[in-house]
Motif scaffolding. Structure first.
Motif, PDB file in Angstrom:
ATOM      1  N   ILE A 124       0.722  -0.948  -0.207  1.00  0.00           N
ATOM      2  CA  ILE A 124       0.187   0.059   0.488  1.00  0.00           C
ATOM      3  C   ILE A 124       0.815   1.036  -0.126  1.00  0.00           C
ATOM      4  O   ILE A 124       1.101   1.739   1.185  1.00  0.00           O
ATOM      5  N   LEU A 178      -2.332  -0.671  -6.730  1.00  0.00           N
ATOM      6  CA  LEU A 178      -3.014  -1.775  -5.380  1.00  0.00           C
ATOM      7  C   LEU A 178      -2.786  -3.061  -5.238  1.00  0.00           C
ATOM      8  O   LEU A 178      -3.389  -2.802  -7.215  1.00  0.00           O
ATOM      9  N   GLU A 203      -7.463  -3.026   0.464  1.00  0.00           N
ATOM     10  CA  GLU A 203      -6.587  -3.541  -0.851  1.00  0.00           C
ATOM     11  C   GLU A 203      -6.834  -4.999  -1.638  1.00  0.00           C
ATOM     12  O   GLU A 203      -6.395  -5.635  -2.825  1.00  0.00           O
ATOM     13  N   GLU A 215      -8.303  -6.423  -4.830  1.00  0.00           N
ATOM     14  CA  GLU A 215      -7.486  -7.130  -6.437  1.00  0.00           C
ATOM     15  C   GLU A 215      -7.840  -8.305  -6.673  1.00  0.00           C
ATOM     16  O   GLU A 215      -6.971  -8.935  -5.385  1.00  0.00           O
ATOM     17  N   ILE A 273     -11.719   4.429   0.364  1.00  0.00           N
ATOM     18  CA  ILE A 273     -12.120   5.855   0.121  1.00  0.00           C
ATOM     19  C   ILE A 273     -13.601   5.520  -0.259  1.00  0.00           C
ATOM     20  O   ILE A 273     -13.980   6.962   0.924  1.00  0.00           O
ATOM     21  N   ALA A 311     -15.373   1.994  -8.713  1.00  0.00           N
ATOM     22  CA  ALA A 311     -14.156   1.261  -7.835  1.00  0.00           C
ATOM     23  C   ALA A 311     -13.735   1.696  -7.303  1.00  0.00           C
ATOM     24  O   ALA A 311     -11.887   1.969  -6.980  1.00  0.00           O
ATOM     25  N   ILE A 315     -13.058   5.236  -6.118  1.00  0.00           N
ATOM     26  CA  ILE A 315     -12.747   6.685  -5.937  1.00  0.00           C
ATOM     27  C   ILE A 315     -13.673   7.146  -6.513  1.00  0.00           C
ATOM     28  O   ILE A 315     -13.491   7.805  -7.290  1.00  0.00           O
ATOM     29  N   GLU A 371     -10.031  -3.303 -10.421  1.00  0.00           N
ATOM     30  CA  GLU A 371      -9.910  -2.898 -11.619  1.00  0.00           C
ATOM     31  C   GLU A 371     -10.332  -3.796 -13.142  1.00  0.00           C
ATOM     32  O   GLU A 371     -10.875  -3.645 -13.867  1.00  0.00           O
TER      33      GLU A 371
END
Ligand SMILES: Cc1ncc(C[n+]2csc(CCOP(=O)(O)OP(=O)(O)O)c2C)c(N)n1
Lengths: 274, 323
Positions: A68, A120, A151, A154, A183, B35, B37, B61
């Motif tokens: 990160i 990330l 993270e 992903e 976020i 995603a 943000i 993504e």
């Protein structure tokens, strides 16, 4: 290293203060995650890792891989406190020409920095590669990789987790900053992660959980992780974003914000008073 | 008629976000994929107004791009937007195969493009996205010059253009200057300044500094044509060739690597149809770095002064070629 918990507490406090100072000087950056990770990084660099700040390229050193990249401020502050470079350099964070890039950039030659990062989901794969390399060379270096909980959304993280389990990378330690936020909001609202322990276990990892803002608990957790077993190890460190500054604790809006001038003073005073 | 007039400062990402909301009001099939943000790329407005048509995918993504393809297969108009470094690169293969090879109408937002992203540094500054996306068959690549144009380009991308569309936009507040009645026609470049000595072809954030450069040059008696190349693909060959023929040399300016960017796209037209001396302003084969946006624009040679200076150098080459 024989370091008492009390000494570590003082170090973590100073690391936090310099995180706030450097972000204030920069005017931007990621305060929440950086403060939340101060205790884990203190424990790693002042107790757990085999390393030598006088000799950053020592071949026997354990590797700390920051996946990160956005919490670079806490890594920089910790490295400076460990003696890799002067504390004052922390005030150049994010400025033109600085070795302290907004996200870690190796090309600037910052001592102690192992990997450029900021996209990330890449660090655990690199850590798997490092661990495989150490195994090939019959070396006992350990690799510690710090991941965010957001993270973990992903897919590439799980490709790496699968490979680590497959190759029994027993000297690989992943640490998850389980602060429960990212976020857009709480992780379980943005994209559910639970049951997290079971996910890692299913991929062949040994799972330890603890309060990641409690140095005693962290100390015990790393002791347990240090014991030999044939599996890669993951520490799910339950933390609080912004830990140490009550006004921002747990608030995901502080993921990527820097304090104003007035806030800087207030935040530092609170950290000092604890 | 003047097609521009400085109205203030506004980020192109804001124009994009407003465009998606407006398209969402006009067409119920518009859906958005987040995603993590969401507000950073200007899509929080849509998420608030149309919560049922907003899907949070988390920091994933590759999945987001694939899900967008699936939604398009079912007749939806999906918008998938994240930082350009991730929409163009992390999800590169999904963009190539699931979206472009299937020729699906997916709108891909490339946010935080260029060096002007600032202190976040190299990892977040997309400087190679155009090189990749413009090489993909079937896709339309848009690079609006200001927030007003970003709004129109976004509406056009969602409601008019067929197939995949990539829209590139930036983070910083920049001059907002195109007038309300300036039409946006995809694939049709806009001549913002007439000129006969040299042509400056610019895109995105560098269009305004190019207009300023033409004013600096006018003071030296140089008449510079300024073209806003808001569509990188399909490229407006006619306007480019006419500029080459009429002004005899071309300078390109973009907030992107020189290798493979808009300038390369222009050169591909020029070498085939009308060879003239050419120079390119852009990032010269290096990663970006942390710093304030204006400091970085200076350091990397992307200001109006840099454009004017490079133009005078180019004019010397033009004279030698012509003599
Ligand atoms: C591949 C990729 N996608 C998106 C981002 C943008 N981004 C930076 S940090 C972040 C949130 C990370 O959440 P978490 O791992 O939980 O960290 P925390 O917010 O707790 O610090 C996002 C989406 C990124 N850096 N890389």
């Amino acid at each position: 290293m024989n370091t008492s918990i009390e000494q570590l507490r003082l170090t973590a406090k100073s690391i936090r203060i310099w995180v706030v100072k450097s972000l204030a000087a920069a005017g931007s950056g990621h305060l929440g995650g950086s403060l939340g990770m101060a205790d884990v990084l203190t424990m790693l660099y002042f107790k757990v890792l085999r390393h030598d700040p006088k000799n950053p390229f020592w071949s026997c050193r354990d590797r700390f891989i920051l996946s990160i990249g956005h919490v670079a401020p806490v890594l920089y502050s910790t490295l400076a406190h460990a003696g890799y470079f002067p504390l004052e350099e922390l005030l150049t964070l994010r400025k033109l020409g600085s070795r302290l890039q907004g996200h870690p950039g190796k090309e600037y030659g910052l001592p102690g920095l192992e990997l450029s990062a900021g996209s990330l989901g890449q660090g655990l794969s690199v850590s798997v590669g490092l661990s495989l390399g150490f195994k090939l060379d019959k070396l006992d270096n350990k690799v510690y990789c710090l991941l965010g909980d957001g993270e973990l959304q992903e897919g590439s993280v799980w490709e790496a987790a699968m490979a680590a389990g497959h190759y029994h990378l027993d000297h690989l330690v992943a640490i998850v900053d389980r602060n429960g936020v990212q976020i857009d909001g709480p992780t379980e609202k943005v994209m559910r992660l639970e049951p997290l322990r079971q996910k890692w276990e299913a991929f062949g990892w040994e799972v330890t959980e603890c309060d990641g803002n409690n140095l005693e608990e962290l100390s015990l957790a790393f002791e347990k992780i240090g014991q030999e077993s044939s599996k890669p190890k993951v520490l799910i460190a339950r933390t609080i974003m912004g830990k140490g500054v009550s006004a921002i604790e747990g608030d995901y809006h502080w993921h990527g914000k820097a304090p104003s001038q007035a806030q800087t003073e207030e935040f530092i005073n609170e950290i000092l008073s604890k | 008629m003047n097609s521009f007039q400085l109205k203030g400062l506004k980020a192109t990402r804001a124009g994009f976000g407003e465009g998606v909301v407006e398209a969402g009001r006009r067409n119920n099939d518009v859906v958005v994929i987040g995603a993590d943000i969401t507000s950073s790329v200007g899509l929080d407005g849509f998420a608030r107004e149309f919560p049922d048509r907003f899907f949070s995918m988390g920091i994933a993504e590759q999945n987001g791009m694939g899900v967008a393809a699936g939604l398009a297969l079912e007749g939806k108009i999906p918008v998938f937007s994240t930082y350009a470094v991730f929409s163009a690169f992390r999800a590169a293969d999904q963009l190539r195969i699931s979206v472009c090879y299937n020729n699906l109408h997916v709108i891909i937002g490339g946010a935080h493009a260029g060096i002007s992203v600032g202190p976040d540094g190299a990892t977040h500054q997309a400087l190679e996205d155009l090189a990749y996306v413009r090489a993909l068959p079937n896709i339309t690549v848009l690079s609006p010059c200001d927030a007003s144009q970003a709004f129109k380009a976004t509406l056009s991308a969602l409601l008019e253009i067929a197939g995949p569309v990539y829209i590139r936009f930036g983070r910083e507040n920049v001059p907002d200057f195109t007038t309300y009645d300036l039409e946006f026609i995809p694939g049709k470049a806009q001549v913002f300044r007439p000129g006969k000595d040299v042509t400056i072809i610019a895109t995105g954030h560098l269009v305004w500094p190019s207009i300023e450069a033409s004013e600096l040059l006018a003071k030296q008696g140089i008449s510079a044509r300024v073209i806003n190349l808001h569509t990188i693909k399909p490229i407006d060959e006619e306007t480019i060739i006419r500029a080459a023929a009429e002004t005899g040399c071309i300078l390109t300016a973009e907030e992107h690597q020189i290798h493979g960017g808009m300038g390369s796209a222009v050169a591909e037209v020029i070498v085939r149809d009308h060879v003239v001396p050419m120079e390119m302003i852009g990032i010269n084969d290096t990663f970006g770095e942390s710093g304030q946006p204006d400091e970085l624009m200076k350091k990397f040679g992307l200001t109006a002064e840099n454009i004017a200076q490079k133009t005078t150098q180019l004019l010397k080459r033009k004279k030698i070629t012509n003599s």
